[in-house]
Structures are given as structure tokens and as C-alpha cells.
Design an enzyme around this catalytic site. Structure first.
Site, short mmCIF file in Angstrom:
data_model
loop_
_atom_site.label_atom_id
_atom_site.label_comp_id
_atom_site.label_asym_id
_atom_site.label_seq_id
_atom_site.Cartn_x
_atom_site.Cartn_y
_atom_site.Cartn_z
N CYS A 1 0.82 -1.21 0.00
CA CYS A 1 0.00 0.00 0.00
C CYS A 1 0.86 1.27 0.00
O CYS A 1 1.42 1.63 -1.02
CB CYS A 1 -0.99 -0.04 1.16
N HIS B 1 -3.88 -5.26 0.24
CA HIS B 1 -3.55 -5.76 1.57
C HIS B 1 -3.60 -7.29 1.62
O HIS B 1 -4.63 -7.87 1.92
CB HIS B 1 -4.54 -5.20 2.60
N GLU C 1 -2.50 -9.30 3.80
CA GLU C 1 -2.60 -9.91 5.13
C GLU C 1 -4.02 -10.42 5.39
O GLU C 1 -4.24 -11.19 6.33
CB GLU C 1 -2.19 -8.92 6.22
#
Length: 379
Positions: free
Chosen positions: A263, A353, A355
């Protein structure tokens, strides 16, 4: 000054900087708040959204009409607090009906002083933001409500997101370590620009000991950790202000240490390589954004939260001071650059993202790619 709305029907008004207004009821704390109006398309995962530091100084409009049904717990936050400056929903849940819930979303917003509004036509508001672009906004409730001309003047006097330098406001001020799960295989220095808790956890699960450093970390601070790799996290604000982090990353690239950015980290890599960045009209936010991995052709459903992007050519590899660079991922909605891959130095990044908090998990392989990069460098 804020108070609780629980059990009350206190009037509230949302005022956009172009003068459009929406009226509803207070949700969460009562008072006034300002920020950049943005919308999130995720139907679930609102707790992770609220606690994502990348939302600092933004007022989030939820496009899903029914919000709050799973309540709030102490296990899912992505940071130490709620970071959104305001919250906009259409139909708040009257009760929390999830077995993990410890309190209601309304109670949590009130406890943390987050001013929100409910009963708003969020579909109309979202369409307005799509047509006109993200803009400054104010939410006013209770005694904060005044003549609309006065409220509009307050909104127009509030700071803009473009040119905002916010990473240091959300990042840790002291280094800390997330130990590897099981045998430690690698050490990574992670620069916190607004890191989500699940990111170092995903690395720890792969045998990485993560040294999380403040946004102000120097090149010397990074290499004092003895890293096998360097990571730059997500975060809020305008990447054009991140001159210090860009300079530090150029030092990492010159040393040839494996690098992975997410990001804000992707935007800083872009700047370090010589590309520009620009503000998107209304950004990408939510957990259902389609991205194509151009190396495999695979389309991933991914989680996004960004209002800025890297300006790099899609049709060719680029020559940079650090060798050739390729756009590795692209958003299928609007062809925005979603990833960069250095072909002659061990570095890559993505704009979204991986994760996967609160999902989806299509991009989790990127942490394995980082491990492979460090393994290759060690070999």
C-alpha cells in the site's frame, strides 16, 4: 466534546464540501468531526476497517446497508484504537448476534469518541462521491448542529488529504519485536507507516522475526536489526510527502536487501524508483476488489484501502536507476497500478492488503514470495 447516543434518537447532519447535505440520526458519539469522505464496499469486516490506521482522518461511508450485526470483540482490532474520524451507515443493527461479540458497535464508537451518523441514504451518498470524487466532509449531531452555511464553512476550512503527512501520527514511537512462530528462519525490519497487526503476524507464521520500527527510522536503524529483508507497511496520507522514507528505501535498494512493500509502501517504492504518484478520484476501499497478477494471468479478489496510486506505464518495462521495473498487478476495474516488480534487484510491492484481515485470502502467497526472495539472496 462528545457524548453517547445509546438509547436516543438525536438528530445529525452530514455536510459535504460541495454543499450537499444528508440528514439522519447520531450513531456513536455526539458532537462534530471532519475528514475526507470515502466509501468502503466490504459487506463484512467493519471492525478491521475501523481500526486500520490507513483510515486516519477519513470519514468512512459503508455501502453495505446493514452494519453492526456481529458487534465488537477484543480479538479482531488491527491496531490499538479506531482511526476513522467519522462513520456513516444506513441501518445500524439493533442487537449484536455473534457469539464472539463482547459489546455493540454503537457502544465501541461512543467509548472511543467516534462521531457517526445513521439513517442516511448511503447509496445516494456513494453515487455522489463516485461522480464528484472524494471530498472533505463534516458530521454534526446534537448541540453541534447549526445553520447549514456555518457548517459548510467549517467543512471547507478543514484540512485536505492531498499534501497530508500522516504516517508518523499513527505509527509506533518505539521499536518492538514480533517473534517468529516456531524456528526463526529470517529477520525482517518492518517500517511502521500505519501497520496492521495481522501483517507481522503473517510473516511470523512463516518463521520471520519482525522488528517493527517507527516511521522516522533511518537506514542505520534498519540495519541495526541485522535484517534479511526490509518491509514498508500501509499507512495514511499523501505519498508525495514521504521524502524521508523514500530516501531510506533508496538506500535499501542500493544495498540489494530484499524488499517488500504494501500500500503506502508500494507508493514509496514507486517514488524511490523515479515514478510519480497521484490522487485517485475516489480510491479503492473494501474487501472485494479484482486484481490481476500479470505474470500468471490469475485474478485475485483483494482487500484495498488507498486513495493514491503510482503512475507507471502498463505497456512496457521501465528503466530506473535500480534496473528494470515492471507493473506486476493491475486493478481490473480501472487499470490502476496495483503492484511493482523490480527485475534486476530483489524488490517488489503491491498496492492492496495481502494480510487478509478481514479477508479475502487470495493474495497470501505474496508473503511466501517475500520468503523466497530472502532465500534466494541468502543462497
Amino acid at each position: 466534546m462528545t457524548t453517547s447516543t445509546r438509547g436516543a434518537r438525536i438528530p445529525a447532519v452530514l455536510v459535504l464540501e460541495d454543499g450537499r447535505t444528508f440528514r439522519g440520526r447520531a450513531y456513536g458519539a455526539v458532537g462534530e468531526t471532519f475528514g475526507e469522505a470515502v466509501f468502503s464496499t466490504g459487506m463484512t469486516g467493519y471492525q478491521e476497517t475501523l481500526t486500520d490506521p490507513s483510515y486516519h482522518r477519513q470519514v468512512v461511508v459503508m455501502t453495505a446497508p446493514h452494519v453492526g450485526n456481529t458487534g465488537v470483540n477484543d480479538e479482531d482490532p488491527e491496531s490499538r484504537r479506531i482511526w476513522v474520524s467519522g462513520y456513516v451507515v444506513r441501518d445500524p443493527a439493533r442487537v449484536s448476534s455473534n457469539w464472539r461479540a463482547q459489546r455493540s458497535l454503537d457502544e465501541e464508537l461512543t467509548a472511543q469518541g467516534v462521531v457517526g451518523i445513521s439513517g442516511v441514504d448511503t447509496r445516494a451518498l456513494t453515487r455522489h462521491l463516485r461522480e464528484r470524487g472524494a471530498m472533505r466532509v463534516g458530521i454534526f449531531s446534537g448541540a453541534a448542529i447549526a445553520d447549514e452555511a456555518i457548517l459548510l464553512a467549517k467543512v471547507q476550512a478543514s484540512p485536505q488529504m492531498k499534501g497530508a503527512d500522516l504516517a508518523a501520527e499513527v505509527a509506533t514511537t518505539e521499536p518492538y519485536v514480533i517473534p517468529a512462530v516456531g524456528t526463526r528462519k529470517f529477520t525482517v525490519a518492518a517500517v511502521d507507516l500505519g501497520i496492521k497487526a495481522m501483517t507481522p503476524q503473517r510473516m511470523a507464521e512463516r518463521g520471520i522475526e519482525v522488528h517493527v520500527l517507527p516511521a522516522t527510522a533511518t537506514l542505520e536503524d534498519i540495519y541495526a536489526a541485522g535484517p534479511d529483508g526490509v518491509f514498508f507497511s500501509n499507512g495514511p496520507g499523501d505519498p508525495a510527502t514521504a521524502d524521508h522514507q523514500m530516501s531510506v528505501l533508496q538506500g535499501v535498494l542500493e544495498r540489494g536487501t530484499p524488499f517488500f512493500g504494501i500500500c503506502f509502501g508500494n507508493q514509496i517504492l514507486g517514488r524511490a524508483l523515479g515514478f510519480g504518484t497521484y490522487k485517485l478520484k475516489y480510491g479503492h476501499r473494501g474487501i472485494n476488489q479484482p486484481v490481476q497478477d500479470r505474470s500468471t494471468g490469475k485474478v485475485e479478489v483483494t482487500a484495498h484501502n488507498h486513495g493514491f496510486a503510482v503512475d507507471a506505464p502498463l505497456d512496457r518495462d521501465s528503466e530506473t536507476p535500480y534496473g528494470r521495473v515492471r507493473v506486476s498487478h493491475v486493478c481490473l476495474n480501472d487499470d490502476v497500478v496495483e503492484g511493482l516488480e523490480c527485475l534486476d534487484t530483489p524488490a517488489f510491492s503491491v498496492q492492496y492488503h495481502p494480510e487478509a484481515a478481514a479477508g479475502p485470502h487470495d493474495a497470501a502467497y505474496l508473503f511466501d514470495r517475500f520468503v523466497s526472495l530472502m532465500e534466494g539472496q541468502r543462497a
